[in-house]
Design a protein around this motif. Sequence first.
Motif, short mmCIF file in Angstrom:
data_model
loop_
_atom_site.label_atom_id
_atom_site.label_comp_id
_atom_site.label_asym_id
_atom_site.label_seq_id
_atom_site.Cartn_x
_atom_site.Cartn_y
_atom_site.Cartn_z
N ASP A 59 0.83 -1.21 0.00
CA ASP A 59 0.00 0.00 0.00
C ASP A 59 0.86 1.26 0.00
OD1 ASP A 59 -2.34 -1.40 -0.11
OD2 ASP A 59 -2.94 -1.03 1.96
N ARG A 60 1.99 1.21 0.69
CA ARG A 60 2.89 2.37 0.67
C ARG A 60 3.44 2.61 -0.73
NH1 ARG A 60 4.99 -0.20 5.44
NH2 ARG A 60 7.04 -0.51 4.46
N LEU A 61 3.68 1.53 -1.46
CA LEU A 61 4.14 1.67 -2.84
C LEU A 61 3.05 2.26 -3.74
CD1 LEU A 61 6.19 -1.61 -3.31
CD2 LEU A 61 7.09 0.72 -3.17
N VAL A 62 1.79 1.90 -3.46
CA VAL A 62 0.68 2.50 -4.21
C VAL A 62 0.65 4.02 -3.97
CG1 VAL A 62 -1.85 2.69 -4.34
CG2 VAL A 62 -0.76 0.44 -4.28
N ILE A 63 0.82 4.42 -2.72
CA ILE A 63 0.83 5.85 -2.40
C ILE A 63 2.00 6.54 -3.10
CG2 ILE A 63 1.05 7.55 -0.55
CD1 ILE A 63 -0.29 5.49 1.32
N TYR A 90 8.42 6.45 6.18
CA TYR A 90 8.90 5.18 5.64
C TYR A 90 9.85 5.41 4.46
CZ TYR A 90 5.03 3.02 8.27
OH TYR A 90 4.17 2.61 9.26
N ASP A 91 10.72 4.43 4.22
CA ASP A 91 11.70 4.57 3.14
C ASP A 91 11.03 4.85 1.79
OD1 ASP A 91 13.78 4.18 4.87
OD2 ASP A 91 14.07 2.06 4.38
N GLU A 92 9.89 4.17 1.52
CA GLU A 92 9.24 4.32 0.22
C GLU A 92 8.60 5.69 0.03
OE1 GLU A 92 8.71 0.14 1.84
OE2 GLU A 92 8.30 2.18 2.54
N LEU A 93 8.42 6.43 1.13
CA LEU A 93 7.66 7.67 1.06
C LEU A 93 8.42 8.88 1.61
CD1 LEU A 93 4.21 6.20 2.12
CD2 LEU A 93 4.79 7.13 -0.12
N LYS A 94 9.72 8.76 1.73
CA LYS A 94 10.49 9.92 2.19
C LYS A 94 10.37 11.05 1.17
CE LYS A 94 13.84 7.41 5.03
NZ LYS A 94 13.20 7.82 6.28
N PRO A 95 10.11 12.27 1.63
CA PRO A 95 9.93 13.39 0.70
C PRO A 95 11.05 13.53 -0.32
CG PRO A 95 9.24 14.05 2.88
CD PRO A 95 9.83 12.67 3.02
N ASP A 96 12.31 13.33 0.10
CA ASP A 96 13.41 13.49 -0.84
C ASP A 96 13.33 12.50 -2.00
OD1 ASP A 96 14.66 15.72 0.08
OD2 ASP A 96 16.32 14.69 1.08
N LEU A 97 12.82 11.28 -1.74
CA LEU A 97 12.66 10.29 -2.80
C LEU A 97 11.60 10.76 -3.80
CD1 LEU A 97 13.19 7.50 -4.05
CD2 LEU A 97 11.45 6.57 -2.49
#
Length: 402
Positions: A59-63, A90-97
Amino acid sequence: MEKEFLGYARPDGSAGIRNHVLVLPVQRQMNIVAKKISETVPGTRTLIYPGELGRPRNDRLVIYRTLTGLGLNPNTASVLVIGSRRQAGYDELKPDLIIGTISASGKRVEVLMLAEEDGFYNALGRGIKIARDMVREASRTLRTPFGLEHLMLGVKCGMSDSTSAICGNPTVGKVFDALIGAGGRAVFSETTEVIGAEHILAKRARNAKVAGKLLEAVKRTEEKAKLTGEDIRKTNPIPENIAGGLTTLEEKSLGAIVKAGTAPVEDVIQYAEQITKPGLYFMDAWMSSLSLPTGYAASGAHLFLYQMGGQGVPGREFPAPAVSSGVVIPIMYLTGNSKTYERACDTIDFSSGSVLDDLETLDEAADRLLNEILTVASGARTKAETIRFDDPIELYLQGPSL
């Protein structure tokens, strides 16, 4: 003469049909800042961030795909990212990414982090100032001609009735065929509504691997439905479908898949997954009109086609089920039912009911629809775009929440 539309050139070679500045919250507590900026500055769009806490990785990847995909969409001119801290979450949703992924497209990306500002109100004021400058800059981009190979359409059918399979969906299918034949892209979805017709779609798959992905998606969806203790074939078709003349899910599905035309299915993609190559794609997702437009927008679609039946909807008229759930892409309502068009003339942009009325052929209706789509792509507003309302977005998050 080749068909064209007037669009906005983007740094990555794509072309937008709208020219929005996206105010993008990347943490839930930033929703209020993003919302207030967007309310203050015309020419901006935003969405309410759904919140990632307690969500499983899928789900985090979907976001992540949704947020970055909306920023990458050709209708987005530039992006103002709103967060608390650059390395939060979370790693998948860090703003810098998220910032890095969108910036790689060459678009202007501005960043507003609450931790780097002198309090909430100063951050809000600075965000408004930045957004105003971005809108002014975007407005200096002029429209230029582009061919159909630069266009991507997404479609959903709703409130289906007997006219949907006879002329409404076939008209869209012919437009899809014309678009794909010219090198464009198209996407359809609603996994629950291909049940009973999946064997037909599987034969159209580009290869055995794609056919297997399609059949597996349908099987998985039906098995999930059984876990609720209900047979999906007894809850779908919905009451409005039955009142409109449909009797079984299989009958509904056979009519629904016609809107995808006749081109090969190139791949089965996940919700909000980017589509970069020409052809027809199937998105494994649910049917909600508050979810699917967002997923299509994140995948790169320019315009959402909502093909309505409507015969079984009670009352003298009915409002649009969704007006802004595409966030950065407009929703264009269609119908194959002349009576529905009369009842919902303030909502529906196009009717192919003239085919049933023996006033034109399917080919003529499809050509008329394609011309209307190109008019909208060149700047004409759809009827849904004339309503100022923010739909509650329902991302396709499957959980469980942990």
